[in-house]
Enzyme design. Structure first.
Site, short mmCIF file in Angstrom:
data_model
loop_
_atom_site.label_atom_id
_atom_site.label_comp_id
_atom_site.label_asym_id
_atom_site.label_seq_id
_atom_site.Cartn_x
_atom_site.Cartn_y
_atom_site.Cartn_z
N MET A 30 60.23 -11.70 2.49
CA MET A 30 59.33 -10.46 1.33
C MET A 30 57.97 -10.22 0.94
O MET A 30 57.60 -9.76 0.72
CB MET A 30 60.63 -9.67 0.55
CG MET A 30 61.62 -9.31 1.26
SD MET A 30 62.86 -8.60 -0.47
CE MET A 30 62.87 -9.45 -1.93
N GLY A 31 57.86 -11.92 1.89
CA GLY A 31 56.30 -12.01 1.73
C GLY A 31 55.91 -12.36 0.20
O GLY A 31 56.52 -13.02 -0.28
N TYR A 32 54.95 -12.57 -0.34
CA TYR A 32 54.57 -13.20 -1.40
C TYR A 32 54.74 -14.39 -1.50
O TYR A 32 55.22 -15.07 -1.97
CB TYR A 32 54.28 -12.87 -2.62
CG TYR A 32 53.71 -12.88 -3.74
CD1 TYR A 32 52.33 -12.32 -3.34
CD2 TYR A 32 53.67 -13.64 -4.42
CE1 TYR A 32 51.21 -12.87 -3.98
CE2 TYR A 32 53.19 -13.93 -5.32
CZ TYR A 32 51.58 -13.16 -4.91
OH TYR A 32 50.73 -13.54 -6.47
N GLY A 36 58.10 -22.91 -0.60
CA GLY A 36 58.89 -22.75 -0.44
C GLY A 36 59.64 -22.11 1.05
O GLY A 36 60.47 -21.86 2.47
N HIS A 37 58.59 -20.58 1.63
CA HIS A 37 58.91 -20.42 2.96
C HIS A 37 58.09 -20.84 3.84
O HIS A 37 58.41 -21.08 5.03
CB HIS A 37 57.72 -18.93 2.68
CG HIS A 37 58.32 -17.51 1.85
ND1 HIS A 37 58.40 -17.24 0.58
CD2 HIS A 37 59.79 -17.25 1.41
CE1 HIS A 37 58.34 -16.95 -0.55
NE2 HIS A 37 59.48 -15.95 0.71
N GLY A 148 66.65 -20.29 2.78
CA GLY A 148 66.36 -21.05 1.52
C GLY A 148 68.17 -20.95 1.15
O GLY A 148 68.42 -20.05 0.55
N GLN A 154 73.40 -15.82 -0.86
CA GLN A 154 72.89 -14.83 0.58
C GLN A 154 72.98 -15.81 1.82
O GLN A 154 73.46 -15.02 2.58
CB GLN A 154 71.58 -14.96 0.17
CG GLN A 154 70.84 -14.05 1.41
CD GLN A 154 68.70 -13.95 1.44
OE1 GLN A 154 68.79 -12.56 1.06
NE2 GLN A 154 68.72 -14.63 1.54
N SER A 186 59.49 -19.97 -6.01
CA SER A 186 59.73 -18.33 -6.05
C SER A 186 58.35 -17.78 -6.37
O SER A 186 57.85 -18.03 -6.66
CB SER A 186 60.92 -18.00 -7.18
OG SER A 186 60.91 -16.02 -7.47
O1 PAF Z 1 65.23 -14.45 1.17
C1 PAF Z 1 64.53 -12.64 1.01
O2 PAF Z 1 63.97 -13.12 0.84
C2 PAF Z 1 64.98 -11.60 1.61
O3 PAF Z 1 66.75 -11.14 1.29
C3 PAF Z 1 65.26 -11.43 3.33
C4 PAF Z 1 66.32 -11.93 3.71
C5 PAF Z 1 64.30 -11.59 3.38
C6 PAF Z 1 65.39 -10.23 3.26
O4 PAF Z 1 65.10 -8.89 3.14
#
Ligand code: PAF
Length: 285
Positions: A30-32, A36-37, A148, A154, A186
């Site tokens: 979801m950007g930002y 971690g990403h 993650g 999730q 986060s």
């Molecule tokens: O983990 C996230 O950032 C969101 O829940 C995801 C998996 C990108 C879905 O919008």
């Protein structure tokens, strides 16, 4: 790195790669973006020939009164990070590209699984997550997708969705990335003022305490959770949403720390809701 804002652009690029026999990895975000990403992109680059990241703040996973409008965004910075880590294509659609007007088709696991843990206070959250992730899977058709472990519920829900809807996609879970002082990375950490940032350390401290207690032989889930809760309650700026020990696959609460167990928490620091967790693997007991 290419930037695509429409579904046909993504489909054309992925089709061209597949024609060359290349494998494709997807990192949904979801950007930002933070480290971690970046670790998800690194993992994807190491396992796939081409990597697509999606950068889309998905409105259907936010409930009324949640932080959809306030959710932090910085697409230029995201692109710089993605490019630096070897991403090949970023998909950055508008809401109208992802959702047709009056869209009424959703993907939802109809069991208690999405109602446990975060689902207790965010009852529609995982319906939105499953819907957008399944749309991204249909658009990108990746070989592997990377998520993650911080969002452990999730990850478990997506694994189940993939199994039950017969997506031929391998789901790769990646470890939590922490700041030097322990706080799990986060996008929401950016909401914290300096005093709250310090207070937020109770989450990782509770994780480390829980891990130590399990290592020392604690097998009573209630006692484990109580000890972690007591630590968090010692911080005046923290308010517990939940601390729970659940089965690592079904997310059903457990009484004993046996088999694969997820010990997860959500804690408000001021108005910011943060999550953290650890997994106890049967092999480690
Ligand atoms: O983990 C996230 O950032 C969101 O829940 C995801 C998996 C990108 C879905 O919008």
């Amino acid at each position: 790195m290419k930037i695509a804002t429409t579904i046909p652009e993504v489909r054309a690029q992925v089709a061209a790669w597949k024609k060359e026999g290349l494998t494709v990895g997807l990192v949904p975000t979801m950007g930002y973006l933070h480290e971690g990403h970046a670790s998800l992109v690194d993992k994807a680059v190491s396992l796939c020939d081409r990597v697509v990241a999606s950068d889309f703040v998905n409105p259907t996973q936010f409930g009324p009164g949640e932080d959809l409008e306030a959710y932090p965004r910085d697409f230029d910075r995201d692109c710089a990070l993605l490019e630096e880590h070897g991403c090949d294509l970023v998909f950055h659609p508008a809401v109208e590209e992802m959702y047709v007007p009056n869209a009424a088709t959703f993907v939802e696991i109809q069991s208690d699984m999405p109602k446990q843990l975060c689902g207790q206070t965010r009852p529609t959250h995982f319906k939105g997550v499953c819907t957008v992730v399944s749309k991204l899977f249909n658009i990108v058709t990746p070989d592997k997708a990377f998520f993650g472990q911080k969002d452990a519920q999730q990850l478990a829900i997506i694994r189940r969705m993939v199994r039950e809807l017969s997506y031929g996609i391998e789901i790769v879970g990646c470890p939590i990335v922490r700041e030097a002082d322990g706080l799990a990375k986060s996008s929401r950490n950016t909401y914290l003022d300096p005093a709250q940032r310090k207070a937020a350390l109770v989450l990782s401290q509770a994780v480390f305490l829980g891990q130590r207690l399990v290592q020392e032989g604690e097998r009573d889930a209630r006692k484990l959770v109580s000890a972690m809760e007591a630590h968090i309650k010692g911080e005046p700026l923290a308010r517990i949403d939940y601390v729970s020990a659940v089965d690592g696959v079904t997310m059903e609460p457990v009484e004993r720390i046996e088999g694969d167990v997820l010990v997860a928490m959500a804690v408000y620091i001021g108005k910011t809701r943060l999550i953290d967790n650890f997994v106890v693997e049967e092999s480690a007991l």
